[in-house]
Design a protein around this motif. Structure first.
Motif, mmCIF file in Angstrom:
data_model
loop_
_atom_site.group_PDB
_atom_site.id
_atom_site.type_symbol
_atom_site.label_atom_id
_atom_site.label_comp_id
_atom_site.label_asym_id
_atom_site.label_seq_id
_atom_site.Cartn_x
_atom_site.Cartn_y
_atom_site.Cartn_z
ATOM 1 N N ALA A 71 27.771 47.571 42.716
ATOM 2 C CA ALA A 71 27.470 48.177 44.017
ATOM 3 C C ALA A 71 28.496 47.744 45.057
ATOM 4 N N THR A 72 28.873 46.469 45.029
ATOM 5 C CA THR A 72 29.850 45.964 45.998
ATOM 6 C C THR A 72 31.210 46.615 45.787
ATOM 7 N N LEU A 73 31.638 46.717 44.521
ATOM 8 C CA LEU A 73 32.934 47.329 44.216
ATOM 9 C C LEU A 73 32.939 48.793 44.646
ATOM 10 N N ALA A 74 31.883 49.519 44.319
ATOM 11 C CA ALA A 74 31.824 50.940 44.684
ATOM 12 C C ALA A 74 31.838 51.122 46.192
ATOM 13 N N ALA A 75 31.078 50.309 46.906
ATOM 14 C CA ALA A 75 31.037 50.415 48.369
ATOM 15 C C ALA A 75 32.382 50.067 48.985
ATOM 16 N N GLY A 76 33.031 49.033 48.445
ATOM 17 C CA GLY A 76 34.337 48.648 48.966
ATOM 18 C C GLY A 76 35.367 49.725 48.740
ATOM 19 N N ARG A 77 35.367 50.287 47.551
ATOM 20 C CA ARG A 77 36.341 51.358 47.246
ATOM 21 C C ARG A 77 36.100 52.581 48.118
ATOM 22 N N GLU A 78 34.844 52.900 48.339
ATOM 23 C CA GLU A 78 34.536 54.063 49.174
ATOM 24 C C GLU A 78 34.992 53.830 50.610
ATOM 25 N N GLU A 79 34.819 52.612 51.105
ATOM 26 C CA GLU A 79 35.268 52.286 52.459
ATOM 27 C C GLU A 79 36.791 52.393 52.562
ATOM 28 N N ILE A 80 37.501 51.924 51.543
ATOM 29 C CA ILE A 80 38.974 52.003 51.554
ATOM 30 C C ILE A 80 39.419 53.463 51.515
ATOM 31 N N ARG A 102 45.844 40.323 55.168
ATOM 32 C CA ARG A 102 44.445 40.723 55.079
ATOM 33 C C ARG A 102 44.275 42.095 55.705
ATOM 34 N N PRO A 103 43.436 42.926 55.128
ATOM 35 C CA PRO A 103 43.195 44.237 55.731
ATOM 36 C C PRO A 103 42.410 44.100 57.039
ATOM 37 N N THR A 104 42.456 45.108 57.839
ATOM 38 C CA THR A 104 41.663 45.106 59.067
ATOM 39 C C THR A 104 40.185 45.234 58.702
ATOM 40 N N ARG A 105 39.323 44.610 59.505
ATOM 41 C CA ARG A 105 37.881 44.635 59.298
ATOM 42 C C ARG A 105 37.521 44.357 57.839
ATOM 43 N N PRO A 106 37.927 43.192 57.319
ATOM 44 C CA PRO A 106 37.742 42.931 55.880
ATOM 45 C C PRO A 106 36.292 42.901 55.444
ATOM 46 N N ARG A 107 35.384 42.452 56.323
ATOM 47 C CA ARG A 107 33.986 42.344 55.905
ATOM 48 C C ARG A 107 33.312 43.695 55.723
ATOM 49 N N ALA A 108 33.933 44.754 56.294
ATOM 50 C CA ALA A 108 33.409 46.099 56.041
ATOM 51 C C ALA A 108 33.749 46.555 54.624
ATOM 52 N N ILE A 109 34.762 45.917 54.033
ATOM 53 C CA ILE A 109 35.147 46.222 52.658
ATOM 54 C C ILE A 109 34.314 45.383 51.693
ATOM 55 N N ILE A 110 34.260 44.101 51.936
ATOM 56 C CA ILE A 110 33.428 43.206 51.138
ATOM 57 C C ILE A 110 33.167 41.946 51.960
ATOM 58 N N ASP A 111 31.913 41.552 52.019
ATOM 59 C CA ASP A 111 31.519 40.322 52.715
ATOM 60 C C ASP A 111 31.191 39.289 51.647
ATOM 61 N N ARG A 112 32.204 38.489 51.295
ATOM 62 C CA ARG A 112 32.016 37.538 50.203
ATOM 63 C C ARG A 112 30.923 36.516 50.515
ATOM 64 N N ARG A 113 30.859 36.078 51.764
ATOM 65 C CA ARG A 113 29.851 35.077 52.117
ATOM 66 C C ARG A 113 28.445 35.636 51.906
ATOM 67 N N ALA A 114 28.205 36.853 52.399
ATOM 68 C CA ALA A 114 26.877 37.453 52.236
ATOM 69 C C ALA A 114 26.570 37.692 50.768
ATOM 70 N N CYS A 133 46.830 49.275 49.610
ATOM 71 C CA CYS A 133 47.190 48.195 48.674
ATOM 72 C C CYS A 133 46.557 46.871 49.105
ATOM 73 N N ALA A 134 46.698 46.550 50.384
ATOM 74 C CA ALA A 134 46.150 45.283 50.888
ATOM 75 C C ALA A 134 44.634 45.247 50.737
ATOM 76 N N ALA A 135 43.971 46.362 51.045
ATOM 77 C CA ALA A 135 42.512 46.399 50.988
ATOM 78 C C ALA A 135 42.006 46.305 49.554
ATOM 79 N N ASN A 136 42.635 47.041 48.632
ATOM 80 C CA ASN A 136 42.202 46.977 47.232
ATOM 81 C C ASN A 136 42.453 45.599 46.633
ATOM 82 N N THR A 137 43.576 44.995 47.003
ATOM 83 C CA THR A 137 43.882 43.646 46.518
ATOM 84 C C THR A 137 42.847 42.662 47.045
#
Length: 946
Positions: A49-58, A5-17, A73-77
């Motif tokens: 919006a989620t995909l764009a925000a996640g990619r920008e964070e990565i 898992r990438p570090t700080r995964p919820r900054a990339i995408i928060d699936r629960r939210a 690689c880990a973060a995009n996966t």
């Protein structure tokens, strides 16, 4: 297979939210067809919006925080996994809800390919397998179709298949590509039991007992891929994914490991004793480096680019914090690191295959075709299977010379060296230093270097094992050294080894059709050893901040005695290294019809022995630069220089007076034109100055005469037509463009511009003005690929474009500027400062001017237009292109037909031509050199080479 898992995964995408937010859309989704459409649109917007925000964070982490490619690689996966899970759940729960699903309506979403192994980079494809228990049902078809449409609407490039477990197993049996994809299948979401069923079925019904078939298929696939991309890991614009030593080679190793051992991580191979911790560490480091480079490449290119082109190399070097050093620029240091990593990948392949062979108890995977066991002298070594090996683990410790003898015995006996033995070699490299002053060890090295059978193959293996560089430290300095230009295709060490291989092929007669002179004289030289050592050392001093020829000669003086060469051989090698560029420079940049050219070159070589050695060295050097560099035109120029120099050295140069030689040429032409009226022929014979009659052979002069006769027949009483003709010389690989037109200022530049617009590249030009005031100009032209322009359509366009240029119906400046703007971006990264050199001593009758600059369409047009502005006559020209650098050499006189020697005029020539050679000169609307007013000076009838 679980992924980190990438570090700080919820900054990339928060699936629960995201899931909670989408739950609020559920009520809308249940309100009929219109509600489902609204819910789907809202789902798409949220996911975008989620995909764009996640990619920008990565990307921010990668570029601002300095995280590595593995984290990308880990973060995009992770980001894509979470989006797919949310998309799946929303689709099956809210868009197509069912209270109960039958067994046939179960669905499992799997990642395959690069996505399956967690190698997701910014613009990687999304490869999915929708796994079913049986055939597709209406419900699963709706779910899969909806998910795919959403993914496509998100702008993703999705590869997909929908299959049952049995279909997967059946197709995996029949197709190796599908089998490989199944091997990398990774569970994302849905019915996990389906995934387990597939995994179990694959390993029990497909993989079991077929390991060797899979390995051989993957190795054959790898070899085909390497061959397609040049079969070298040392090309200067490598493909980091598919090229030799790239990521795909690492993939191949891991595929084989997973197939045979059912492992999911490289560490498991260490636990099982398949790889040593050191080898596993190299694998991880190589993969991490290549991932990081690939991530930079994707972000810089804005697409899934895999080729490290020249334009991105310096930018990646800067991003990865490489710095300039006195010995190398930042980009050269970065690329050297890349090539060393590629070499490590090759070493890992050998180690891994050795272990697999031992574990699987099979025949060698790198065996020699047609191998027949026979009694042989192995000089202390033993056979392990069909490969050469050491008899005990401390063999090199007891006998350090065996580090060199191993390679000689293997080559003599046509044996592969066991990978375990090669590993021992690398572990004992420190012992090589003690062999440098050992006469017997140096004799072994010379036996390898001068071996009669393909010495390049064993020298390359020695280099990759590290022995070559340790034994010849100067060679280690150029190992993996790139030259940041578009001319050289390989690193310096690879170029050198290829040149040695070409020398061996010349000596063996394999190149007699392409190199007849070199193939003959190579057997006449007195010191074969000196020739091979000169090829080894000719570029040995590159990258040292000075003239590599001069510095290399110093290295030769130090190395040759150590290798056992005599004082005379050492002097010969040093001379060859110092002057290894002289023959090509003179052949390609000087007019061999000028007597002083031959006198100067003969004065340099002084003896037939040196001339023969230099001829062979020059041919091997040029042919080893890269594909397409050598051509028949260059071969002809070198042959002509060789034969004329032989005549001078032997005192056989022509002593017959000029008027007699001219009259002999005219007599021969009379015979060739016997079908023409005698008075017409005699009139024509009175048109040419002596220089013309002594420059061309009779066949060319007859062709010229018939063109002139045709022009006279086509012209009206007050009309002087423009005639353009072409003749293809397939043997030389060139096309002659002959122009007969009224002489006027700027004619040379007009012809040059027309040829450039037609896609031709001028390599030679002979300029003559006849006594009737007409110009007869002959241009030798090649295509951009280095061959003749011979297709009827291209020849037609060439003639039409030159005619339009000379008649003034095309705006050359504008058209050439437009063509220059269309150059590929990768070619615009190089900067070549314009440079003009006047070689006053090169000719007794002409001023020789050399113009260097950045190659572009219309370069020759701009320079010759400037010469016209300067009111000078061009008698001949030689044009050479070395990658991004163009070198044009002109033989010129003043308006009165005299050599230009006034210092002020020479300074003016230098200043104006320097302006013309600058890249921006052609593209500038205000550039004085290429404006329409350029070249309005008079062109006096030229007595070229008179």
């Amino acid at each position: 297979m679980s992924l980190p898992r990438p570090t700080r995964p919820r900054a990339i995408i928060d699936r629960r939210a995201l899931t909670l937010h989408l739950e609020r859309l559920a009520e809308t989704a249940h309100a009929g067809r219109e509600g489902a459409r609204t819910a789907r649109a809202a789902l798409l917007e949220d996911l975008k919006a989620t995909l764009a925000a996640g990619r920008e964070e990565i990307r921010r982490r990668f570029e601002d925080e300095g995280c590595r490619g593995a984290e990308v690689c880990a973060a995009n996966t992770y980001l894509m996994d979470q989006i797919l899970r949310v998309l799946h759940d929303f689709t099956v729960t809210h868009l197509f809800p069912k209270q109960t699903r039958t067994t046939g309506e179960q669905l499992c979403v799997l990642a395959v390919g690069g996505y399956g192994r967690g190698e997701m980079l910014p613009f990687s494809d999304i490869d999915l397998l929708f796994l079913l228990p049986y055939k597709t049902t209406p419900h699963t078809e709706q779910v899969v179709e909806t998910m795919l449409y959403v993914l496509w609407d998100l702008g993703l490039k999705v590869g997909h298949a929908t299959r049952s477990v049995d279909e997967c197993i059946r197709q995996a049996r029949a197709d190796m590509t599908i089998r490989t994809a199944m091997l990398e299948a990774r569970y994302i979401w849905g019915e996990r039991a389906l995934f387990q069923s597939l995994r179990n079925g694959l390993y029990t019904r497909v993989f079991a007992g077929s390991g060797m078939e899979f390995l051989e298929s993957k190795l054959a696939e790898r070899d085909q891929r390497h061959a397609k991309l040049g079969d070298s890991r040392y090309v200067l614009e490598p493909n980091i994914k598919e090229g030799k030593g790239g990521l795909r080679d690492l993939h191949t190793l891991f595929w084989m490991a997973r197939y045979l051992y059912n492992v999911s991580d490289i560490d498991e191979l260490v636990d099982r004793g398949i790889l040593t911790p050191k080898a596993a560490g190299k694998f991880i480091k190589a993969r991490a480096f290549l991932w990081t480079v690939r991530a930079h490449l994707h972000y810089l290119s804005g697409r899934a680019e895999e080729r490290l082109t020249f334009d991105v190399q310096p930018r990646i070097a800067e991003r990865m914090r490489y710095k300039d050093r006195p010995s190398a620029t930042a980009v050269e240091r970065f690329m050297k690191h890349y090539f060393l990593v590629a070499r490590d990948v090759g070493n890992l392949t050998r180690i891994f295959l050795s272990v697999l062979e031992a574990q699987q108890k099979r025949r060698p995977m790198l065996s020699v075709p047609g191998f027949v066991m026979r009694a042989r002298n192995l000089d202390g070594f033993v056979l392990d299977g069909r490969r050469l090996a050491v008899p005990r683990i401390d063999y090199f410790e007891q006998d350090p010379r065996a580090l060199l003898r191993l390679f000689l015995v293997a080559h003599d006996q046509s044996l592969d060296i066991h990978p375990d033995t090669l590993r021992l070699v690398t572990e004992n490299l420190t012992r090589v230093k003690g062999l440098r002053d050992d006469p017997e060890a140096n004799a072994l090295f010379m036996a390898l270097l001068t071996h009669r059978k393909e010495p390049d193959s064993i020298l390359r293996l020695m280099s990759e094992a590290g022995v070559f560089g340790r034994f010849i430290p100067d060679f280690e300095r150029v190992t993996a050294q790139m030259q940041y230009d578009m001319y050289h295709v390989y690193t310096t060490d690879e170029h050198t080894i290829r040149a040695i291989g070409i020398l061996n092929r010349i000596e063996g007669g394999a190149l007699v059709d392409r190199l007849p002179v070199a193939s003959r004289v190579v057997h006449q030289v007195q010191s074969r050893r000196a020739l091979y050592v000169a090829v080894l050392l000719h570029d040995i001093a590159k990258g040292r901040g000075g003239d590599h020829s001069e510095l290399g000669a110093v290295v030769a003086q130090e190395v040759c005695p150590r290798l056992g060469l005599t004082d005379e051989e050492t002097e010969t090698v040093a001379w060859l290294v110092r002057h290894h560029l002289a023959m090509s420079r003179i052949a390609f940049k000087r007019d061999v019809d000028d007597r002083k050219t031959i006198e100067d070159f003969a004065g340099l070589v002084q003896s037939l022995e040196r001339l023969k050695l230099l001829t062979v060295l020059t041919c091997a050097d040029i042919m080893a630069v890269g594909p397409g560099i050598w051509n028949n035109w260059k071969a002809a120029l070198l042959r002509e220089l060789y034969y004329r120099t032989v005549e001078d050295l032997l005192g056989n140069h022509a002593t017959e007076p000029q008027d007699r030689r001219v009259e002999a040429r005219k007599t021969a032409l009379r015979e060739a034109l016997a079908d023409q009226p005698a008075d017409r022929v005699e009139t024509h014979l009175g048109r040419g100055y002596p220089g013309y009659w002594l420059t061309f052979d009779t066949a060319a002069q007859a062709r010229h005469a018939r063109l002139i006769f045709a022009a006279e027949e086509a012209a009206g009483p007050d009309d002087r037509v423009i005639m353009v003709d072409t003749a293809v010389d397939a043997d030389l690989g060139v096309t002659e463009v002959l122009v007969y037109a009224p002489d006027h200022p700027g004619l040379f530049s007009e012809i040059a511009g027309g040829i450039a617009l037609a896609g031709g590249s001028i390599v030679d030009a002979k300029i003559f003005t006849l006594t009737n005031g007409m110009a007869l100009d002959s241009f030798t032209v090649q295509s951009a690929e280095g061959g003749a322009l011979d297709q009827p359509s291209r020849l037609g366009r060439l003639k039409a474009m030159v005619h339009d240029a000379v008649s003034g119906t095309v705006d050359l400046r504008a058209e050439l500027a437009r063509k220059a703007r269309r150059l590929p971006a990768r070619t615009k990264v190089f900067s070549v400062p314009p440079r003009v050199i006047i070689h006053d001593e090169a000719s007794k009758t002409h001023t020789v001017v050399e113009v260097n600059g950045r190659d572009r369409p219309g370069f020759l047009y701009a320079v010759t237009a400037a010469l016209t502005q300067l009111n000078v006559q061009i008698a001949s020209a030689r044009v050479n292109t070395y990658g991004e650098r163009v070198v044009d050499v002109f033989y010129i006189k003043d308006l009165f037909g005299m050599k230009i020697s006034h210092p002020g005029k020479l300074r003016e020539i230098q200043r104006v031509l320097t302006q013309a050679a600058a890249v921006q000169a052609l593209e500038s609307e205000r550039g004085a050199v290429v404006s329409r007013e350029v070249g309005r000076g008079r062109r006096k009838p030229t007595r070229a080479a008179e």
